[in-house]
Design a protein around this motif. Structure first.
Motif, short mmCIF file in Angstrom:
data_model
loop_
_atom_site.label_atom_id
_atom_site.label_comp_id
_atom_site.label_asym_id
_atom_site.label_seq_id
_atom_site.Cartn_x
_atom_site.Cartn_y
_atom_site.Cartn_z
N PRO A 1 2.22 -15.89 -1.32
CA PRO A 1 3.48 -16.44 -1.87
C PRO A 1 4.17 -15.51 -2.86
O PRO A 1 5.40 -15.55 -2.99
CB PRO A 1 3.05 -17.75 -2.54
N LEU A 2 3.42 -14.65 -3.54
CA LEU A 2 4.03 -13.72 -4.50
C LEU A 2 4.38 -12.37 -3.87
O LEU A 2 4.94 -11.50 -4.53
CB LEU A 2 3.09 -13.50 -5.69
N GLY A 3 4.05 -12.20 -2.61
CA GLY A 3 4.37 -10.94 -1.92
C GLY A 3 3.59 -9.75 -2.47
O GLY A 3 4.10 -8.62 -2.44
N LEU A 4 2.37 -9.98 -2.91
CA LEU A 4 1.54 -8.90 -3.46
C LEU A 4 0.79 -8.22 -2.31
O LEU A 4 -0.40 -8.44 -2.10
CB LEU A 4 0.57 -9.45 -4.51
N ASP A 5 1.50 -7.37 -1.59
CA ASP A 5 0.92 -6.76 -0.40
C ASP A 5 0.13 -5.48 -0.70
O ASP A 5 -0.39 -4.85 0.21
CB ASP A 5 2.00 -6.49 0.64
N GLN A 6 0.04 -5.12 -1.98
CA GLN A 6 -0.79 -3.98 -2.37
C GLN A 6 -1.95 -4.43 -3.26
O GLN A 6 -2.54 -3.62 -3.98
CB GLN A 6 0.07 -2.94 -3.12
N THR A 7 -2.29 -5.70 -3.18
CA THR A 7 -3.31 -6.29 -4.03
C THR A 7 -4.36 -6.97 -3.17
O THR A 7 -4.03 -7.87 -2.39
CB THR A 7 -2.67 -7.31 -5.00
N PHE A 8 -5.63 -6.55 -3.31
CA PHE A 8 -6.68 -7.12 -2.48
C PHE A 8 -8.05 -6.74 -3.02
O PHE A 8 -8.18 -5.92 -3.93
CB PHE A 8 -6.57 -6.64 -1.03
N PHE A 9 -9.07 -7.38 -2.46
CA PHE A 9 -10.46 -7.08 -2.76
C PHE A 9 -11.01 -6.15 -1.67
O PHE A 9 -10.41 -6.01 -0.61
CB PHE A 9 -11.29 -8.36 -2.80
#
Length: 353
Positions: A177-185
């Protein structure tokens, strides 16, 4: 003026050997003031210069970039009650007086840290250890103790409430929902050249374990010894949780961290109701220790933010509408001096009128 002063602080930090490299982004009232990289992303065994588009191990920024918004969205959806006992959602937890509020404000009375991963090497085993074996050190609500255990327990709660693995909860409630497409585990899909190095092995945590376990048990543990690149630095996240945890494990870029902070600058921006933004950034710990909101640390100048052990930080100063994302690799190749004084200078330079 602001950009020049911030640059001077970062360059002094490099000169003083506080960290090998850094990426800093400063935004004021929606306008980018500074976004640059300094120094090295890795110095051993390879030497690689820092770039602004690199991924950092965010360490405890995970608490406010993944767990906090997921819990707030769960509250907003009416799935949990802020002042309800954790035991309502996690029946295995043996402390009936600890509430969701206590976990978020670090006032639960739980220990700050305990090397559970020496004997518990699955998420289920870690959760069970906290729920059944850890006793409180203080009465809930009477003292602030920054607790990894408390935030790990929030991950257990999220899984129980949504009946989904933690990673799915974070993806559905936060990152998508926040469009954080460079954020992950667990960034196994990234190349080494895209990632910033942290410690050589886990020497720092190994030393910390000396107060909790026999030397023979510590020596027999399969510690990592290589330079960590793309593997979460935190011991519980790596050895106990498979890289995905609610207290540490998140990887991201400075630009994506900044995108997340923009939601807070926009008072929820349609993602959170303003009520929850106000509550998260209100002081709830008067007279009992560090100034804490829900998840966030609060500062005397009116700013709020959070730190990560690897050398990362985010901070928003509402009065000047200024955000500062400062990502460093201060634990590479070994854990460096604390960055408290350097951060104070950095934020003073960025928040100046």
């Amino acid at each position: 003026m602001i950009a020049r002063n911030v640059r001077a602080v970062v360059e002094q930090g490099l000169a003083d050997g506080l960290f090998p490299g850094a990426v800093v982004r400063v935004v004021r009232a929606g306008e980018e003031i500074l976004f640059d990289a300094w120094g090295m992303a890795e110095i051993t065994p390879e030497q690689r210069p820092m770039r602004t588009d690199m991924w950092f191990d965010l360490a405890s920024l995970t608490k406010v970039m993944a767990t906090l918004p997921a819990v707030l969205r769960t509250l907003q959806a009416g799935q949990i009650d802020l002042h309800a006992p954790v035991q309502r959602y996690v029946p295995l937890f043996t402390q009936p007086d600890v509430t969701v509020f206590h976990l978020l404000t670090h006032t639960s009375g739980l220990l700050a840290w305990l090397p559970m991963y020496l004997r518990a090497q699955t998420p289920e085993a870690i959760y069970r250890h906290i729920c059944e074996r850890v006793r409180l050190e203080a009465t809930p609500g009477t003292r602030v103790v920054y607790s990894d255990l408390g935030f790990i327990l929030l991950g257990c709660l999220l899984e129980a409430v949504w009946n989904k693995p933690l990673l799915e909860v974070f993806n559905e409630q936060v990152f998508e929902p926040l469009g954080l497409d460079q954020t992950f585990f667990t960034p196994t899909h990234l190349k080494r050249t895209e990632l910033v190095a942290t410690e050589v092995g886990n020497a720092h945590e190994r030393k910390m374990c000396a107060d909790y376990a026999p030397a023979a048990e510590i020596d027999a543990f399969p510690w990592r010894t290589e330079t960590l690149v793309g593997e979460v630095h935190d011991g519980h996240a790596w050895y106990g949780m498979g890289g995905v945890s609610s207290h540490a494990g998140l990887f991201s870029t400075a630009r994506d961290v900044s995108r997340y902070v923009e939601m807070w600058a926009a008072k929820g921006g349609g993602y959170l109701e303003e009520h929850w933004v106000r509550l998260a950034t209100t002081l709830h710990t008067v007279g009992i220790g560090d100034a804490r909101g829900l998840g966030f640390q609060l500062y005397e100048d009116g700013a709020f933010g959070h730190l990560g052990f690897t050398g990362t930080s985010l901070r928003l100063h509402p009065a000047t509408e200024t955000q500062v994302i400062a990502l460093t690799n201060r634990v590479h190749p070994h854990v460096q001096t604390d960055l408290a004084a350097w951060r104070r200078a950095l934020h003073a330079a960025a928040f100046q009128l």
